[in-house]
Scaffold this motif. Structure first.
Motif, short mmCIF file in Angstrom:
data_model
loop_
_atom_site.label_atom_id
_atom_site.label_comp_id
_atom_site.label_asym_id
_atom_site.label_seq_id
_atom_site.Cartn_x
_atom_site.Cartn_y
_atom_site.Cartn_z
N PRO A 28 0.80 -1.27 0.06
CA PRO A 28 0.18 0.16 0.10
C PRO A 28 0.82 1.37 0.20
N HIS A 29 2.08 1.31 0.74
CA HIS A 29 2.63 2.39 0.85
C HIS A 29 4.23 2.26 -0.18
N GLU A 71 5.26 2.26 -10.49
CA GLU A 71 4.02 1.66 -9.89
C GLU A 71 4.14 2.41 -8.52
N GLY A 73 1.88 2.07 -4.58
CA GLY A 73 0.63 1.41 -4.19
C GLY A 73 -0.57 2.40 -3.90
N PRO A 74 -1.70 1.72 -3.48
CA PRO A 74 -2.98 2.69 -3.31
C PRO A 74 -2.97 3.68 -2.34
N ALA A 75 -1.91 3.54 -1.41
CA ALA A 75 -1.88 4.41 -0.13
C ALA A 75 -0.86 5.56 -0.54
N THR A 77 1.08 8.73 -1.31
CA THR A 77 0.80 10.29 -1.53
C THR A 77 1.83 11.13 -2.06
N GLU A 138 7.31 4.73 0.43
CA GLU A 138 7.38 5.99 -0.23
C GLU A 138 8.18 6.93 0.79
#
Length: 347
Positions: A28-29, A71, A73-75, A77, A138
């Motif tokens: 996710p991160h 790519e 992850g969905p979380a 930012t 991230e």
């Protein structure tokens, strides 16, 4: 999990060889980075050869990584697909100790996670940038500003921040006299950065063979330490000395070059101890200190500073097939001033 092409050391004594390594799936991160360039640091050689302790092999080194996000992850930012990014010497830390909360993750009290040769949070051993891809949280990925090419940016993720951090911490700037010991991968960046900060910069090198380079890079003065007269002439001259040499030197002699309240900061990391005559410290209220890279916030600050001042590393780009030759040349001080691997040659 997926596999990525890489160059890795099979043992402490063997040459690095082409291989594949496993990378975790993007969480996710996490950020997936297609690595474009990876710098060769003297630390890579020390590590894979076991100079700083036993390692688990095969080991793909490399902690000067520049590439493109492919790519997220969905979380995530902080980064997006297509971003120009870098990864330095660490890929995680506890995030909870007092040092991490200060933005000094490199001094994590629970141990930061090195980019290679370290135990990751999932129990695997991290593998570094001599590869085509890497997956990193991230929070440990930095933005490479426009205006800095990725190849010259890669060494900034170690050589740049390793010298920027102590220069900033000990106040290099206008009115300060800074000496840089050694004009190699670290030293040449220390000269560039100290000059851009406005300090008066002196290079202290074993010989004068790189004098022309040193002055071109921003040094105001250049002296040979093989000449005993250098230590007499320069006694009490410097507010700050950055020692970039990864070999034993006579620290006490260099301490004598400091002014009252001056500091000698070691960023080179020789395997053997460096003895110090304590009177070299007492007589002048001098300090002998060390510094290790910088936190993520400061690393981004350094990259932005380099973009503002049009700074990058002096490099020689090589294909992966030349890595072992490059190691021998690094040990022979035969590079001006950083080898950078074109990782497209791993495909």
């Amino acid at each position: 999990m997926f596999t990525a092409n890489a160059y890795a050391a099979p043992s402490a004594t063997g040459d690095l060889v082409p291989t594949t390594i496993e990378r975790r799936d993007v969480g996710p991160h996490d950020v997936l980075i297609e690595i474009r360039f990876a710098g060769i640091c003297h630390s890579d050689i020390h590590t894979v050869r076991g100079d700083w302790g036993p390692q688990q092999y095969p080991l793909a080194p490399g902690h000067e990584i520049a590439g493109i996000v492919t790519e997220v992850g969905p979380a995530v930012t902080k980064h997006a697909v297509g971003d120009r990014v870098g990864v330095g010497c660490m890929v995680n830390s506890c995030r909870e100790c007092v040092n991490c909360l200060k933005g000094e993750e490199q001094y994590c009290l629970n141990g930061m996670t090195g980019t290679y040769g370290a135990l990751d949070r999932d129990g695997t051993v991290t593998q570094g940038g001599y590869s085509t891809h890497v997956v990193v949280n991230e929070d440990f990925v930095v933005r490479i500003p426009e205006g800095i090419d990725l190849d010259v940016a890669a060494p900034l993720l170690c050589a740049g921040i390793t010298t920027y951090s102590p220069l900033r911490h000990w106040g290099a700037g206008p009115g300060k006299k800074v000496a840089v010991v050694g004009l190699g991968g670290l030293g040449h960046m220390a000269v560039k950065l100290a000059h851009a900060m406005g300090a008066e910069v002196t290079v202290l090198s074993q010989s004068l063979k790189k004098q022309e380079d040193g002055l071109r890079l921003g040094a105001d003065h250049y002296h040979a330490t093989s000449d005993a007269g250098t230590f007499e002439t320069l006694a009490g001259s410097f507010d700050l000395i950055i020692n970039t040499v990864s070999a034993a030197i006579d620290i006490s002699s260099y301490l004598q070059l400091l002014t009252l309240d001056g500091a000698l900061v070691n960023v080179g990391a020789p395997a053997e101890p460096l003895p110090v005559n304590v009177f070299s410290l007492i007589m002048g209220r001098r300090s002998f200190a060390g510094s290790a890279i910088g936190g993520i916030r400061e690393t981004q600050e350094m990259l932005d500073f380099c973009a503002e001042h049009n700074l990058g590393a002096e490099i020689e780009v090589i294909p992966a097939s030349k890595i072992n030759d490059a190691y021998e040349r690094v040990l022979a001080s035969d590079v001006r001033y950083r080898f950078v691997i074109d990782t497209s040659t791993l495909n």
